[in-house]
Design a protein around this motif. Structure first.
Motif, PDB file in Angstrom:
ATOM      1  N   GLN A   1      -8.311   2.005  13.057  1.00 22.16           N
ATOM      2  CA  GLN A   1      -8.218   3.285  13.761  1.00 22.16           C
ATOM      3  C   GLN A   1      -7.619   4.380  12.884  1.00 22.16           C
ATOM      4  O   GLN A   1      -7.871   5.568  13.113  1.00 22.16           O
ATOM      5  N   HIS A   2      -6.835   3.974  11.889  1.00 25.39           N
ATOM      6  CA  HIS A   2      -6.101   4.967  11.105  1.00 25.39           C
ATOM      7  C   HIS A   2      -6.378   4.852   9.605  1.00 25.39           C
ATOM      8  O   HIS A   2      -5.600   5.357   8.799  1.00 25.39           O
ATOM      9  N   THR A   3      -7.477   4.202   9.220  1.00 32.97           N
ATOM     10  CA  THR A   3      -7.737   4.013   7.789  1.00 32.97           C
ATOM     11  C   THR A   3      -7.889   5.340   7.054  1.00 32.97           C
ATOM     12  O   THR A   3      -7.501   5.452   5.886  1.00 32.97           O
ATOM     13  N   TYR A   4      -8.449   6.341   7.726  1.00 32.98           N
ATOM     14  CA  TYR A   4      -8.619   7.637   7.066  1.00 32.98           C
ATOM     15  C   TYR A   4      -7.261   8.207   6.663  1.00 32.98           C
ATOM     16  O   TYR A   4      -7.090   8.711   5.546  1.00 32.98           O
ATOM     17  N   ILE A   5      -6.292   8.107   7.556  1.00 34.57           N
ATOM     18  CA  ILE A   5      -4.950   8.619   7.261  1.00 34.57           C
ATOM     19  C   ILE A   5      -4.307   7.812   6.141  1.00 34.57           C
ATOM     20  O   ILE A   5      -3.728   8.369   5.200  1.00 34.57           O
TER      21      ILE A   5
ATOM     22  N   HIS B   1       0.842  -1.200   0.000  1.00 33.08           N
ATOM     23  CA  HIS B   1       0.000   0.000   0.000  1.00 33.08           C
ATOM     24  C   HIS B   1       0.877   1.250   0.000  1.00 33.08           C
ATOM     25  O   HIS B   1       1.930   1.281   0.649  1.00 33.08           O
ATOM     26  N   PRO B   2       0.490   2.293  -0.733  1.00 39.46           N
ATOM     27  CA  PRO B   2       1.329   3.500  -0.827  1.00 39.46           C
ATOM     28  C   PRO B   2       1.576   4.209   0.495  1.00 39.46           C
ATOM     29  O   PRO B   2       2.523   4.994   0.608  1.00 39.46           O
ATOM     30  N   SER B   3       0.744   3.959   1.498  1.00 40.72           N
ATOM     31  CA  SER B   3       0.910   4.642   2.779  1.00 40.72           C
ATOM     32  C   SER B   3       2.116   4.082   3.525  1.00 40.72           C
ATOM     33  O   SER B   3       2.132   2.919   3.936  1.00 40.72           O
ATOM     34  N   ARG B   4       3.123   4.922   3.720  1.00 34.41           N
ATOM     35  CA  ARG B   4       4.294   4.497   4.493  1.00 34.41           C
ATOM     36  C   ARG B   4       3.918   4.230   5.948  1.00 34.41           C
ATOM     37  O   ARG B   4       4.504   3.368   6.602  1.00 34.41           O
ATOM     38  N   SER B   5       2.944   4.969   6.453  1.00 33.65           N
ATOM     39  CA  SER B   5       2.507   4.771   7.838  1.00 33.65           C
ATOM     40  C   SER B   5       1.928   3.377   8.026  1.00 33.65           C
ATOM     41  O   SER B   5       2.177   2.714   9.039  1.00 33.65           O
ATOM     42  N   LEU B   6       1.155   2.920   7.054  1.00 33.03           N
ATOM     43  CA  LEU B   6       0.578   1.581   7.132  1.00 33.03           C
ATOM     44  C   LEU B   6       1.667   0.523   7.027  1.00 33.03           C
ATOM     45  O   LEU B   6       1.659  -0.471   7.766  1.00 33.03           O
ATOM     46  N   GLN B   7       2.606   0.712   6.134  1.00 32.99           N
ATOM     47  CA  GLN B   7       3.705  -0.242   5.999  1.00 32.99           C
ATOM     48  C   GLN B   7       4.485  -0.357   7.312  1.00 32.99           C
ATOM     49  O   GLN B   7       4.840  -1.457   7.747  1.00 32.99           O
TER      50      GLN B   7
END
Length: 216
Positions: A174-178, A147-153
């Motif tokens: 909790q953080h899907t919006y971000i 996924h492109p989100s570095r936070s998710l990775q």
């Protein structure tokens, strides 16, 4: 009204539901079956609770009313349950393949992916193909790690071993919006980077400042 002399042996049999392709036929025979039993009003919502002259009458009539209501819905539930659990091995393999190959690109957002993955685990479990929580975590990791989100990775790598399945899903939700917002930003950046450029290095759709005409 309910006819106690209705004979279930003469009621038309409800065919097996096979999804959308025979839903209308299934609905037709289900309604006929309930009409034969005098129970269709409970499904349509037209059957009203009885009124008695004494509290004892009301109690007795309500007991019969709720018994018939249960019978009506049990007819539908039993038929749907047969459809839900009786699927062939090919379809079972399809569901398992979908889960093990789940990928964020297939969905509009992370919540949709999580909902589908949880459904597939429950569905396969009902078909005597239980999916362990550890395998579910592996499927989610594989479907989200690119996924492109570095936070998710970062979350997946740092907390994969620390959290159980429910904890991992809860933390992601909790953080899907971000995460989704970061993915949208990444997509816009990629679109801008891939847009054709003119000789000035500007995208072809960008006009820049207005040009002034020289004096004649």
């Amino acid at each position: 009204m309910y006819d106690s002399s209705s004979d279930e042996e003469h009621a038309p049999e409800i065919p097996a539901l096979r999804g959308e392709k025979n839903f209308q036929m299934w609905k037709f025979f289900a309604e006929r079956y309930l009409q034969k039993l005098g129970l269709d009003g409970f499904i349509k919502g037209t059957e009203k609770p009885p009124v008695g002259n004494t509290p004892e009458d009301v109690k007795t009539l309500l007991a019969k009313f709720h018994g018939r209501k249960f019978q009506a819905w049990n007819v539908i539930y039993t038929s749907l349950q047969r459809w839900y659990y009786k699927i062939g091995p090919f379809r079972q393999r399809e569901l398992l393949k979908e889960l093990t190959n789940i990928d964020y690109r297939q969905f509009k957002g992370i919540d949709a992916l999580l909902d589908r993955a949880v459904y597939l685990q429950q569905r396969l479990g009902g078909l005597n193909m239980p999916i362990s929580d550890e395998m579910m975590k592996t499927c989610l990791f594989g479907g989200l790690i690119q996924h492109p989100s570095r936070s998710l990775q970062t979350l997946l790598v740092a907390q994969y071993d620390e959290l159980d399945l429910q904890g991992l899903i809860s933390r992601i939700r909790q953080h899907t919006y971000i995460f989704d917002r970061q993915a949208d930003e990444y997509q816009r950046e990629q679109q801008e980077a891939n847009r054709p450029r003119n000789n000035n290095g500007q995208s072809s759709g960008h006009r820049g400042g207005s040009r002034r005409r020289g004096r004649r």
